[in-house]
Design an enzyme around this catalytic site. Sequence first.
Site, PDB file in Angstrom:
ATOM      1  N   LYS A   1       2.184  -3.359   6.454  1.00 33.83           N
ATOM      2  CA  LYS A   1       2.475  -3.533   5.025  1.00 33.83           C
ATOM      3  C   LYS A   1       3.975  -3.413   4.749  1.00 33.83           C
ATOM      4  O   LYS A   1       4.527  -4.160   3.945  1.00 33.83           O
ATOM      5  CB  LYS A   1       1.678  -2.511   4.196  1.00 33.83           C
ATOM      6  CG  LYS A   1       0.188  -2.828   4.143  1.00 33.83           C
ATOM      7  CD  LYS A   1      -0.057  -4.160   3.429  1.00 33.83           C
ATOM      8  CE  LYS A   1      -1.469  -4.656   3.516  1.00 33.83           C
ATOM      9  NZ  LYS A   1      -1.669  -5.969   2.893  1.00 33.83           N
TER      10      LYS A   1
ATOM     11  N   SER B   1       0.842  -1.206   0.000  1.00 33.90           N
ATOM     12  CA  SER B   1       0.000   0.000   0.000  1.00 33.90           C
ATOM     13  C   SER B   1       0.867   1.242   0.000  1.00 33.90           C
ATOM     14  O   SER B   1       1.981   1.242   0.555  1.00 33.90           O
ATOM     15  CB  SER B   1      -0.860  -0.011   1.259  1.00 33.90           C
ATOM     16  OG  SER B   1      -1.474   1.241   1.454  1.00 33.90           O
TER      17      SER B   1
ATOM     18  N   TYR C   1      -1.462   0.022  10.371  1.00 32.23           N
ATOM     19  CA  TYR C   1      -1.780  -0.593   9.076  1.00 32.23           C
ATOM     20  C   TYR C   1      -0.582  -0.488   8.126  1.00 32.23           C
ATOM     21  O   TYR C   1      -0.116  -1.489   7.568  1.00 32.23           O
ATOM     22  CB  TYR C   1      -3.030   0.056   8.452  1.00 32.23           C
ATOM     23  CG  TYR C   1      -3.205  -0.351   7.017  1.00 32.23           C
ATOM     24  CD1 TYR C   1      -3.615  -1.641   6.695  1.00 32.23           C
ATOM     25  CD2 TYR C   1      -2.897   0.523   5.977  1.00 32.23           C
ATOM     26  CE1 TYR C   1      -3.725  -2.045   5.372  1.00 32.23           C
ATOM     27  CE2 TYR C   1      -3.012   0.131   4.659  1.00 32.23           C
ATOM     28  CZ  TYR C   1      -3.418  -1.153   4.358  1.00 32.23           C
ATOM     29  OH  TYR C   1      -3.506  -1.547   3.051  1.00 32.23           O
TER      30      TYR C   1
HETATM   31  C1  WQD Z   1      -9.035  10.195   0.547  1.00 33.60           C
HETATM   32  C2  WQD Z   1      -9.134  11.677   0.833  1.00 33.60           C
HETATM   33  C3  WQD Z   1      -9.705  12.203   3.110  1.00 33.60           C
HETATM   34  C4  WQD Z   1     -13.870  10.826   2.994  1.00 33.60           C
HETATM   35  C5  WQD Z   1      -6.678   5.216   2.822  1.00 33.60           C
HETATM   36  C6  WQD Z   1      -5.577   4.563   3.592  1.00 33.60           C
HETATM   37  C7  WQD Z   1      -4.600   3.962   2.640  1.00 33.60           C
HETATM   38  C8  WQD Z   1      -5.277   3.043   1.678  1.00 33.60           C
HETATM   39  C9  WQD Z   1      -6.441   3.685   1.006  1.00 33.60           C
HETATM   40  C10 WQD Z   1      -5.645   0.757   1.935  1.00 33.60           C
HETATM   41  C11 WQD Z   1      -8.500  12.078   2.184  1.00 33.60           C
HETATM   42  C12 WQD Z   1     -10.756  12.692   2.152  1.00 33.60           C
HETATM   43  C13 WQD Z   1     -12.556  11.115   2.698  1.00 33.60           C
HETATM   44  C14 WQD Z   1     -14.820  11.898   3.126  1.00 33.60           C
HETATM   45  C15 WQD Z   1     -13.043  13.456   2.659  1.00 33.60           C
HETATM   46  N1  WQD Z   1      -5.726   1.903   2.371  1.00 33.60           N
HETATM   47  N2  WQD Z   1     -12.145  12.409   2.534  1.00 33.60           N
HETATM   48  N3  WQD Z   1     -14.360  13.166   2.930  1.00 33.60           N
HETATM   49  O1  WQD Z   1      -6.865   8.184   3.453  1.00 33.60           O
HETATM   50  O2  WQD Z   1      -5.973   8.526   1.121  1.00 33.60           O
HETATM   51  O3  WQD Z   1      -6.109   6.266   2.051  1.00 33.60           O
HETATM   52  O4  WQD Z   1      -7.305   4.279   1.962  1.00 33.60           O
HETATM   53  O5  WQD Z   1      -5.726  -0.276   1.915  1.00 33.60           O
HETATM   54  O6  WQD Z   1      -3.663   3.318   3.390  1.00 33.60           O
HETATM   55  O7  WQD Z   1      -4.942   5.528   4.396  1.00 33.60           O
HETATM   56  O8  WQD Z   1      -8.173   7.364   1.421  1.00 33.60           O
HETATM   57  O9  WQD Z   1     -10.480   7.426   0.651  1.00 33.60           O
HETATM   58  O10 WQD Z   1     -10.028   7.546   3.139  1.00 33.60           O
HETATM   59  O11 WQD Z   1      -9.464   9.496   1.707  1.00 33.60           O
HETATM   60  O12 WQD Z   1     -12.678  14.624   2.517  1.00 33.60           O
HETATM   61  O13 WQD Z   1     -15.999  11.714   3.386  1.00 33.60           O
HETATM   62  O14 WQD Z   1     -10.511  12.021   0.956  1.00 33.60           O
HETATM   63  O15 WQD Z   1      -9.507  13.131   4.146  1.00 33.60           O
HETATM   64  O16 WQD Z   1      -7.884  13.310   2.009  1.00 33.60           O
HETATM   65  P1  WQD Z   1      -6.727   7.704   2.089  1.00 33.60           P
HETATM   66  P2  WQD Z   1      -9.614   7.880   1.758  1.00 33.60           P
END
Ligand code: WQD
Length: 323
Positions: free
Chosen positions: A145, A117, A141
Amino acid sequence: MTWMITGGAGYIGSHVVKALVADRQPLVVLDDLSTGDPERLPAGVPLVHGSVLDRPLLDRVLREHEVRGIVHIAAKKQVGESVERPLWYFRENVEGLRTVLEAAVDGQVDSFVFSSSAAVYGMPDVDLVTEQTPCEPMNPYGETKLAGEWLVGAVGRAHGIATASLRYFNVAGAAGPELGDPGATNLVPMVFERLGRGQAPLVFGADYPTPDGTCIRDYVHVEDIASAHVAAARRLAEDRDAHLVLNIGRGEGVSVAEMVAIIQEVSGHTGTAPEVVARRPGDPARVVASAEAISKELGWSASHDIRDMITSAWAGWQLRHPQ
Ligand code: WQD
């Protein structure tokens, strides 16, 4: 050569299975069905219901199916949960992997593909994250990884198993409505959920040092993630000495504000303006892959754009939420 796909009944796993079946690779799926669903599997694909921590079961599957390659996808993947339950995450993700690798060594497996990841990078302070960017995971997490990658590399080199650790950036989309992401812990499904309830989509912080103030990520269609696994599997089968660590990304940053606007347009829910709320702790401002190494090593590049991801994810969401 038969492949065992752990976690093959899950969101990403079932797309990898579909792509390997299309590539005519014989395979068997091992899944504990904690988040997976047998309905996701193409007809005729054998499913063994069980845990990657069950060593006798692993030995039996490897022997009975004459497995020569493993794609290890089964894992826990929620950052917040990993902060609350680190022991569980290390058991599932690291001890699970260690058990599969031990069975792989004893079962004379030749090739091993590991789901890693972008979380291994933590808060990278660069425009494009290359595989040489220092790894400084910020949560258990990501730590599981990174530890997993080390284990895969060390075991592969010690025991003559060709390996690839694939660092997924932000996965979205679906190959068909029935294969959509059933969870709601990432941006795209979370926005769908809010819109479906007639609520404003939430933007976690608009004061980041980015052009529109919202976080930037590199979103990749899950079908592209799957095709990268097929490319890696082929490469490992040919190159017994390969030990690859590769980003799977598009090399293109998209902001949360841009994503929300496209989601609203595609879903037709354009009436409610997004609501900016406080930053979510631990979110890096920008995480965008350099996709050069994977292009050079595997000849792979993504073929789906953001609109493909959101359109296909929306079809899946509607199927599961008909109201
Ligand atoms: C993306 C952006 C949020 C929801 C995570 C894990 C990573 C990987 C993928 C895997 C961020 C913003 C989100 C909302 C928002 N995991 N957001 N409103 O955090 O980049 O990655 O998932 O297996 O390890 O950390 O992904 O989709 O949670 O967020 O503004 O309602 O969207 O703050 O900037 P992230 P995400």
